[in-house]
Design a protein around this motif. Structure first.
Motif, PDB file in Angstrom:
ATOM      1  N   SER A 572      50.730  36.476 -10.871  1.00  0.00           N
ATOM      2  CA  SER A 572      50.395  35.202 -10.081  1.00  0.00           C
ATOM      3  C   SER A 572      49.603  34.385 -11.284  1.00  0.00           C
ATOM      4  N   ILE A 573      49.861  32.954 -11.375  1.00  0.00           N
ATOM      5  CA  ILE A 573      49.155  32.102 -12.312  1.00  0.00           C
ATOM      6  C   ILE A 573      47.700  31.976 -12.167  1.00  0.00           C
ATOM      7  N   GLY A 574      47.069  32.214 -13.032  1.00  0.00           N
ATOM      8  CA  GLY A 574      45.505  32.728 -12.952  1.00  0.00           C
ATOM      9  C   GLY A 574      44.983  33.773 -12.656  1.00  0.00           C
ATOM     10  N   ASP A 575      45.667  34.888 -12.475  1.00  0.00           N
ATOM     11  CA  ASP A 575      45.331  36.226 -12.431  1.00  0.00           C
ATOM     12  C   ASP A 575      45.668  36.794 -13.678  1.00  0.00           C
ATOM     13  N   GLY A 576      44.584  37.577 -14.111  1.00  0.00           N
ATOM     14  CA  GLY A 576      44.718  38.527 -15.050  1.00  0.00           C
ATOM     15  C   GLY A 576      44.603  37.713 -16.348  1.00  0.00           C
ATOM     16  N   ILE A 577      44.899  38.241 -17.417  1.00  0.00           N
ATOM     17  CA  ILE A 577      44.711  37.710 -19.004  1.00  0.00           C
ATOM     18  C   ILE A 577      45.902  36.902 -18.827  1.00  0.00           C
ATOM     19  N   THR A 578      47.125  37.514 -18.583  1.00  0.00           N
ATOM     20  CA  THR A 578      48.351  36.716 -18.827  1.00  0.00           C
ATOM     21  C   THR A 578      48.540  35.278 -18.076  1.00  0.00           C
ATOM     22  N   GLY A 579      47.920  35.578 -16.438  1.00  0.00           N
ATOM     23  CA  GLY A 579      47.967  34.425 -15.646  1.00  0.00           C
ATOM     24  C   GLY A 579      46.883  33.441 -16.157  1.00  0.00           C
ATOM     25  N   TRP A 580      45.770  33.758 -16.714  1.00  0.00           N
ATOM     26  CA  TRP A 580      44.804  32.800 -17.083  1.00  0.00           C
ATOM     27  C   TRP A 580      45.290  31.945 -18.257  1.00  0.00           C
ATOM     28  N   VAL A 581      45.878  32.594 -19.172  1.00  0.00           N
ATOM     29  CA  VAL A 581      46.513  31.988 -20.394  1.00  0.00           C
ATOM     30  C   VAL A 581      47.637  31.187 -19.924  1.00  0.00           C
ATOM     31  N   ILE A 582      48.420  31.468 -18.933  1.00  0.00           N
ATOM     32  CA  ILE A 582      49.637  30.269 -18.697  1.00  0.00           C
ATOM     33  C   ILE A 582      49.096  29.439 -17.678  1.00  0.00           C
ATOM     34  N   ALA A 583      47.585  29.400 -17.151  1.00  0.00           N
ATOM     35  CA  ALA A 583      47.161  28.331 -16.416  1.00  0.00           C
ATOM     36  C   ALA A 583      46.478  27.336 -17.060  1.00  0.00           C
ATOM     37  N   ASN A 584      45.803  27.833 -18.225  1.00  0.00           N
ATOM     38  CA  ASN A 584      45.129  27.188 -19.169  1.00  0.00           C
ATOM     39  C   ASN A 584      45.963  26.824 -20.340  1.00  0.00           C
ATOM     40  N   ALA A 585      47.010  27.310 -20.655  1.00  0.00           N
ATOM     41  CA  ALA A 585      47.689  27.066 -21.984  1.00  0.00           C
ATOM     42  C   ALA A 585      46.890  27.306 -23.259  1.00  0.00           C
ATOM     43  N   ARG A 586      46.175  28.098 -23.146  1.00  0.00           N
ATOM     44  CA  ARG A 586      45.293  28.473 -24.444  1.00  0.00           C
ATOM     45  C   ARG A 586      45.342  30.235 -24.541  1.00  0.00           C
ATOM     46  N   SER A 587      45.310  30.684 -25.901  1.00  0.00           N
ATOM     47  CA  SER A 587      45.547  31.786 -26.306  1.00  0.00           C
ATOM     48  C   SER A 587      44.388  32.651 -25.901  1.00  0.00           C
ATOM     49  N   MET A 588      44.455  33.961 -25.791  1.00  0.00           N
ATOM     50  CA  MET A 588      43.293  34.924 -25.593  1.00  0.00           C
ATOM     51  C   MET A 588      43.624  36.145 -26.307  1.00  0.00           C
ATOM     52  N   CYS A 589      42.477  36.887 -26.905  1.00  0.00           N
ATOM     53  CA  CYS A 589      42.645  38.030 -27.520  1.00  0.00           C
ATOM     54  C   CYS A 589      41.405  38.734 -27.389  1.00  0.00           C
ATOM     55  N   ASN A 590      41.459  40.037 -27.157  1.00  0.00           N
ATOM     56  CA  ASN A 590      40.477  40.982 -27.416  1.00  0.00           C
ATOM     57  C   ASN A 590      39.584  41.058 -26.160  1.00  0.00           C
ATOM     58  N   ALA A 591      40.099  40.599 -25.149  1.00  0.00           N
ATOM     59  CA  ALA A 591      39.367  40.647 -23.678  1.00  0.00           C
ATOM     60  C   ALA A 591      39.660  42.377 -23.375  1.00  0.00           C
ATOM     61  N   SER A 592      39.259  42.762 -22.155  1.00  0.00           N
ATOM     62  CA  SER A 592      39.441  44.041 -21.656  1.00  0.00           C
ATOM     63  C   SER A 592      40.757  44.065 -21.191  1.00  0.00           C
ATOM     64  N   PRO A 593      41.645  45.009 -21.830  1.00  0.00           N
ATOM     65  CA  PRO A 593      42.973  45.112 -21.207  1.00  0.00           C
ATOM     66  C   PRO A 593      43.203  45.461 -19.953  1.00  0.00           C
ATOM     67  N   GLU A 594      42.054  46.071 -19.019  1.00  0.00           N
ATOM     68  CA  GLU A 594      42.237  46.571 -17.870  1.00  0.00           C
ATOM     69  C   GLU A 594      42.274  45.118 -16.900  1.00  0.00           C
ATOM     70  N   LEU A 595      42.090  44.070 -17.180  1.00  0.00           N
ATOM     71  CA  LEU A 595      42.032  43.019 -16.448  1.00  0.00           C
ATOM     72  C   LEU A 595      43.373  42.537 -16.374  1.00  0.00           C
ATOM     73  N   ASP A 596      44.396  42.883 -17.238  1.00  0.00           N
ATOM     74  CA  ASP A 596      45.687  42.680 -17.242  1.00  0.00           C
ATOM     75  C   ASP A 596      46.767  43.337 -16.663  1.00  0.00           C
ATOM     76  N   LEU A 597      46.180  44.805 -16.610  1.00  0.00           N
ATOM     77  CA  LEU A 597      46.859  46.009 -16.182  1.00  0.00           C
ATOM     78  C   LEU A 597      46.939  46.285 -15.000  1.00  0.00           C
ATOM     79  N   VAL A 598      46.434  45.672 -13.973  1.00  0.00           N
ATOM     80  CA  VAL A 598      46.215  45.813 -12.383  1.00  0.00           C
ATOM     81  C   VAL A 598      47.520  46.387 -11.871  1.00  0.00           C
ATOM     82  N   GLY A 599      47.534  47.382 -11.202  1.00  0.00           N
ATOM     83  CA  GLY A 599      48.687  47.913 -10.473  1.00  0.00           C
ATOM     84  C   GLY A 599      49.583  48.756 -11.113  1.00  0.00           C
ATOM     85  N   LEU A 600      49.042  49.040 -12.658  1.00  0.00           N
ATOM     86  CA  LEU A 600      49.921  49.907 -13.569  1.00  0.00           C
ATOM     87  C   LEU A 600      49.444  51.429 -13.300  1.00  0.00           C
TER      88      LEU A 600
END
Length: 843
Positions: A572-600
Motif C-alpha cells: 500500500s502506498i505509504g506503508d513500509g519503506i517501499t510505500g513511503w518512497v513511492i508516496a514521497n518520491a524520495r530514496s531511502m537507505c539503511n532503515a530497519s529492513p523489518e519495516l518493509d518485510l511485514v507479512g513475510l
C-alpha cells in the motif's frame, strides 16, 4: 654519393678499360672475316639485325625488395649462335659473339638513367662473353678431335656440352657481376636476389641456349622448321615471364596495401592511446599540450642518449600513458592545494603500480610498462613504488621522470602557478643526483632550447613565460607529492577500484543505451535488474509498479533470492519503506529492513540486513520503486544511493514508455464497455487457435456466435446508458457459463462471440444451451422497480467439420445463429408474444 663509392668507381674504370680493349680486338677480328661462306660477314650482318631487334625483350634481375638490378635479354640466343658459328673457325674467333654481346648489354641497360650502370653492364657483357666463348672454343677442340680442318661446319652433338658451359659462364659473369655492382654501389654489403628473378633469368638463359642449338642445327642440316621452333621457344619463355611479372606486380601491390593498412592501424592505435592519455590527464587539469610536449622531450632525449628503436617506441607510448594509474586516484587528491596527508599520499602512490598492472595485460612489444611502473622512482632510492636506485631504474623511466617533471613545473595548475624556464631548470639541477639521473639532467638542460623549437606554437604558449611567479598558496611545484616515506600501499585494492569504476561506467552506459530498446514491460524490468547487479550489490531486487485499479504497488519483477515470496507482494502506498518512497518520491537507505518485510516468513526477514529503495518517477509523481535487499551489507553507501538513483532515472522513462505501450495495446484489443476482447483480438486469437489445432492433427475447436434478441427496444425505451449496463451484465452472465479455458469477446453492438478450444459439437451444443438458459433466466434492472428479460440467439460452428479457416468458421457460426433467431421468432410464447426483450413491472 655514399661513402665508399670510390671503390665501385675504380672497379667501373677497370671493367671499362678491359672491355674497351677486348671490343677493339673483336672488331679487328671481324674485319678479317671472309665475304662469303658459312662463317662470313653476311651471316654476321643478319645476326646483328636480329640482335638489335631482340635486345629490347628483357627479363629483370631483381633484389629481395623487387628493385631491378640488371636485365637478361632473349638476344643471348644469337650471341650463342655466333659463338657456335665463328668461335672454332680459322677466320672467326670470339669477335662476332663479343660484338653482339656489347650490343645486347648496351641496348638492354640504356633505359637506366644511371649511365654508370650502362657502362658497367656493357663492359661486363663484353668481358663475360669473351671469357665464355674462349672457354667454349677450347672445349670444342678438346671434345672434337680433328677440329675443323676441312672448313666445313661442325655437327651439333659435340657442341652441346660446350654450349652449356658457354651459357653458364656467360650468365654468372654478366648477370651476377652487374647485380653485385649495383648492390655495392647503393651501400649494401651483400647481394640479395629474389628467387623468382633467378628462376626466370635462368629459364631465359636455358631457352636462349636451346634456341641457339636449334638455329645451328637448322643451318647445319638445312631444316628450316627448326628455326621457327627456336623462335617459338624464346618467344614462349618471354611471354610466360611477362605474365608472371604481372602476377608478381599484383602480389607486391597487395603487400604494399597490407603494409599501408598496418601502418594506418598502428597510427590509429597510437591516436587512441593519445586520446586515452588526454582523458586521464584531464582528471588533474593537465592539458593536451602537456602530452605532446612530454612526447617530444622524451623521444628527442632518447635519440641523444642512443637508446634502441624499441625504447624509442616505448618513450612515444610511455609519454602518453605514464599517468594512466591516476584512474584509481580521486580528483580531490589530484587537484588538492598544498601537501597531501599521509593517507592521501598513500592513495596517490597507488597509481604507478595500478598503471603498470593495466599495461601488463596489454603486452606491449616494447618496455612501456617499465616507464609507467617506475617513473616515480628516485635516483637516491627514496622513490616509489619499489624504491629502486640509480642504474637499477630503467633508462626509459629515468628519461620520462625528468621531462615530465620539467613540463609539469612550467605549466599552471589549479593549486599553483607555473615556473619560468630558468626557475624550472634551477630546480631540476638542485634535484639532480637525488631525484633524477645527473647525466640525463645535464643532457636535457643542454638541449632544452632545441627541444622547445620543435614544439608547436599553441603548445609552447601553455608554459609559463613570466620572469618570476610565486605560488598562489605557497605550495611547492610538486604539490600533491608529500615527502613523507610511507609503507607500501594496498596495490590490489587500488587496481580493484579501477576495475569497479570501469564496470560501473560500462553498466550505466549500457543501461542508458539499451534500457529503452524494448517496449515490452517484462523485457524492460528484466534488463534493469540484470544490469543493476553489476554496479550495486544486492541479494534480492524487486521492481514495484503501482496498479492504477487497486492503488497498490505490485511486484512487476523479482530477481535473486526468495523470488516466489516477494513476487506475491502488494504494498500500500505509504506503508513500509517501499510505500513511503513511492508516496514521497524520495530514496531511502539503511532503515530497519523489518519495516518493509511485514507479512513475510520469519526465515526470510531474519536474514536480510540492509535495504535500499529508490523511486521510479514521472511527471505526475512516483509510479513505482526499485527495492534492493542485502543479506550481508548492513548499510549501503551514498555512492550506492547515487548509482541506484541514476539507474532509476533511466528506468523510469523506459518503464513509463512500456506501461503506456501496454495500456495502448490493451485498449486497442479490449472493449471498454465489457472489458472483453474486441473483434480484432477475437480474430487474432481464433487464427492462433486454428493454427494450433492444425499442428495437433485437427484437434476440435468450436466457435459460438451470439446475438441479443430485440436489444434495440431497450435502447429506444430506456436509453443507451441503460443498454450499455445491460450489455455488460449479459457479458458477465455468459462468461460465468463458459469454461475457464474458453475465450469470450464482444464482436459488435449486441453481438458476442466465443472460442471453445478442444470442444466437440456435442459439448458445444450443451454449453450454448446452458448459456441461453442463464441469459434468459436472468432479470436485468433497467429502472428502479423495473427489470427486463432478455432472449439470445446462438449459433455454433466446429473445426474442422464446418471450416478450417477463420472466415469459414465465423461465417458458419453466424449463419447458424441467424437460423436460430428466425426459428425462435416462429415459435410463439405462452403470452402470445415472440421471444425477445420482455418488460415487467416488478423487481
Amino acid at each position: 654519393m655514399p661513402k665508399g663509392n670510390w671503390k665501385t668507381l675504380a672497379l667501373l674504370g677497370c671493367v671499362a678499360a678491359v672491355a674497351t680493349l677486348l671490343l677493339i680486338l673483336s672488331l679487328v677480328s671481324i674485319v678479317n672475316l671472309p665475304l662469303t661462306g658459312w662463317a662470313g660477314l653476311p651471316p654476321l650482318a643478319g645476326l646483328l639485325v636480329l640482335t638489335l631487334v631482340a635486345s629490347r625483350f628483357t627479363v629483370s634481375v631483381t633484389n629481395g625488395d623487387g628493385i631491378s638490378q640488371s636485365e637478361k635479354s632473349i638476344a643471348d640466343a644469337f650471341i650463342f649462335l655466333a659463338a657456335m658459328m665463328y668461335a672454332v673457325e680459322p677466320d672467326g674467333g670470339v669477335g662476332p659473339a663479343v660484338v653482339l654481346a656489347a650490343i645486347v648489354g648496351f641496348v638492354s641497360s640504356w633505359k637506366n638513367s644511371d649511365r654508370r650502370i650502362t657502362v658497367f653492364t656493357t663492359g661486363a657483357a663484353i668481358i663475360s662473353t669473351y671469357a665464355a666463348v674462349s672457354l667454349y672454343a677450347l672445349l670444342v677442340k678438346f671434345f672434337f678431335i680433328g677440329s675443323n680442318s676441312t672448313g666445313q661446319s661442325l655437327p651439333l652433338e659435340p657442341l652441346l656440352l660446350p654450349l652449356c658451359a658457354l651459357a653458364l659462364v656467360q650468365y654468372f659473369l654478366s648477370t651476377i657481376a652487374t647485380s653485385a655492382f649495383i648492390a655495392f654501389d647503393s651501400g649494401k654489403t651483400r647481394l640479395t636476389l629474389s628467387r623468382e628473378s633467378l628462376v626466370w633469368t635462368s629459364i631465359t638463359e636455358v631457352g636462349s641456349a636451346a634456341s641457339a642449338a636449334l638455329f645451328y642445327f637448322a643451318l647445319y642440316s638445312g631444316s628450316i622448321p627448326f628455326i621457327f621452333l627456336g623462335i617459338l621457344i624464346i618467344g614462349l619463355v618471354h611471354l610466360l615471364y611477362r605474365f608472371d611479372e604481372q602476377r608478381v606486380a599484383e602480389v607486391r601491390r597487395s603487400e604494399k596495401e597490407k603494409v599501408r593498412h598496418i601502418q594506418e592501424m598502428a597510427d590509429l592505435h597510437m591516436n587512441t592511446i593519445e586520446s586515452l592519455a588526454i582523458a586521464i590527464d584531464a582528471k588533474d587539469q593537465t592539458t593536451h599540450g602537456h602530452v605532446r610536449r612530454t612526447q617530444i622531450y622524451a623521444t628527442e632525449m632518447g635519440r641523444l642518449l642512443t637508446v634502441s628503436e624499441s625504447e624509442i617506441q616505448a618513450l612515444v607510448a610511455g609519454a602518453l600513458l605514464h599517468d594512466i594509474g591516476k584512474l584509481a586516484v580521486p580528483e580531490y587528491i589530484l587537484n588538492k592545494p598544498g601537501k597531501l596527508t599521509e593517507s592521501e599520499f598513500a592513495k596517490m602512490k597507488i597509481h604507478p603500480t595500478v598503471g603498470g598492472d593495466i599495461l601488463k595485460r596489454v603486452n606491449f612489444p616494447y618496455p612501456v610498462e617499465d616507464i609507467v611502473r617506475y617513473h616515480h622512482e628516485k635516483w637516491d632510492g627514496t622513490g616509489y613504488p619499489k624504491g629502486l636506485k640509480a642504474l637499477g631504474i630503467p633508462l626509459v623511466a629515468r628519461i620520462i621522470s625528468v621531462v615530465d617533471f620539467y613540463d609539469a613545473t612550467r605549466c599552471d595548475r589549479p593549486y599553483r602557478k607555473g615556473m619560468t624556464r630558468e626557475d624550472s631548470l634551477t630546480l631540476l639541477r638542485k634535484m639532480s643526483g637525488s631525484s633524477f639521473d645527473p647525466r640525463i639532467v645535464e643532457v636535457f638542460i643542454k638541449h632544452v632550447e632545441e627541444f622547445d623549437n620543435l614544439i608547436a606554437t599553441q603548445d609552447i604558449r601553455e608554459q609559463c613565460t613570466a620572469e618570476s611567479n610565486e605560488d598562489e598558496n605557497g605550495a611547492r611545484p610538486d604539490a600533491g607529492l608529500a615527502s613523507e616515506t610511507l609503507g607500501s600501499p594496498d596495490n590490489t585494492l587500488g587496481f580493484r577500484s579501477i576495475t569497479e569504476a570501469q564496470r560501473e561506467v560500462f553498466a550505466l552506459h549500457e543501461i542508458a543505451q539499451t534500457i529503452g530498446s524494448s517496449l515490452n514491460l517484462l523485457d524492460t524490468v528484466s534488463l534493469v535488474s540484470s544490469k543493476l547487479r553489476a554496479i550495486v550489490p544486492f541479494d534480492t531486487c524487486i521492481i514495484y509498479l503501482v496498479d492504477e485499479k487497486s492503488g497498490k504497488a505490485a511486484a512487476a519483477h523479482v530477481a535473486g533470492e526468495n523470488a516466489e515470496a516477494f513476487a506475491r507482494r502488494r504494498v500500500s502506498i505509504g506503508d513500509g519503506i517501499t510505500g513511503w518512497v513511492i508516496a514521497n518520491a524520495r530514496s531511502m537507505c539503511n532503515a530497519s529492513p523489518e519495516l518493509d518485510l511485514v507479512g513475510l516468513p520469519e526465515e526470510i526477514t531474519k536474514t536480510i540486513k540492509g535495504v535500499l529503495v529508490s523511486p521510479l518517477v514521472r511527471e505526475d509523481g512516483a509510479f513505482g520503486a526499485i527495492t534492493l535487499y542485502s543479506k550481508s551489507r548492513i548499510s549501503y553507501t551514498s555512492e550506492h544511493v547515487r548509482l541506484l538513483e541514476s539507474v532509476s532515472q533511466h528506468a523510469s522513462s523506459a518503464l513509463n514508455n512500456a506501461l503506456t505501450f501496454e495500456k495502448t495495446k490493451e485498449s486497442a484489443m479490449t472493449d471498454p464497455l465489457t472489458q472483453l476482447p474486441n473483434a480484432r483480438a477475437f480474430y487474432m486469437m481464433l487464427e492462433q487457435r486454428i493454427a494450433e489445432g492444425q499442428r495437433l492433427n485437427k484437434e476440435s475447436l468450436a466457435v459460438i456466435s451470439m446475438d441479443v434478441d430485440d436489444f434495440k427496444k431497450i435502447n429506444d425505451s430506456y436509453g443507451h446508458a441503460v443498454g450499455d449496463r445491460v450489455l455488460a451484465s449479459i457479458a458477465t452472465v455468459i462468461k460465468k457459463e463458459l469454461r475457464q479455458m474458453d475465450i469470450l469477446a464482444r464482436y459488435a453492438g449486441d453481438e458476442f462471440v466465443a472460442i471453445m478450444p478442444m470442444a466437440s459439437t456435442t459439448m458445444a451444443n450443451m454449453i450454448i444451451e446452458r448459456v441461453r438458459s442463464a441469459v434468459e433466466a436472468q432479470k436485468y434492472s433497467v429502472r428502479t422497480g423495473k427489470t427486463v428479460e432478455i432472449g439470445i440467439s446462438i449459433g455454433v460452428a466446429c473445426f474442422p467439420i464446418d471450416g478450417e479457416t477463420t472466415e469459414q468458421l465465423f461465417t458458419a457460426a453466424a449463419r447458424n445463429m441467424q437460423n436460430d433467431k428466425h426459428a425462435r421468432k416462429l415459435v410463439p410464447t405462452l403470452s402470445g408474444t415472440s421471444n425477445g426483450a420482455h418488460m415487467e413491472n416488478f423487481t
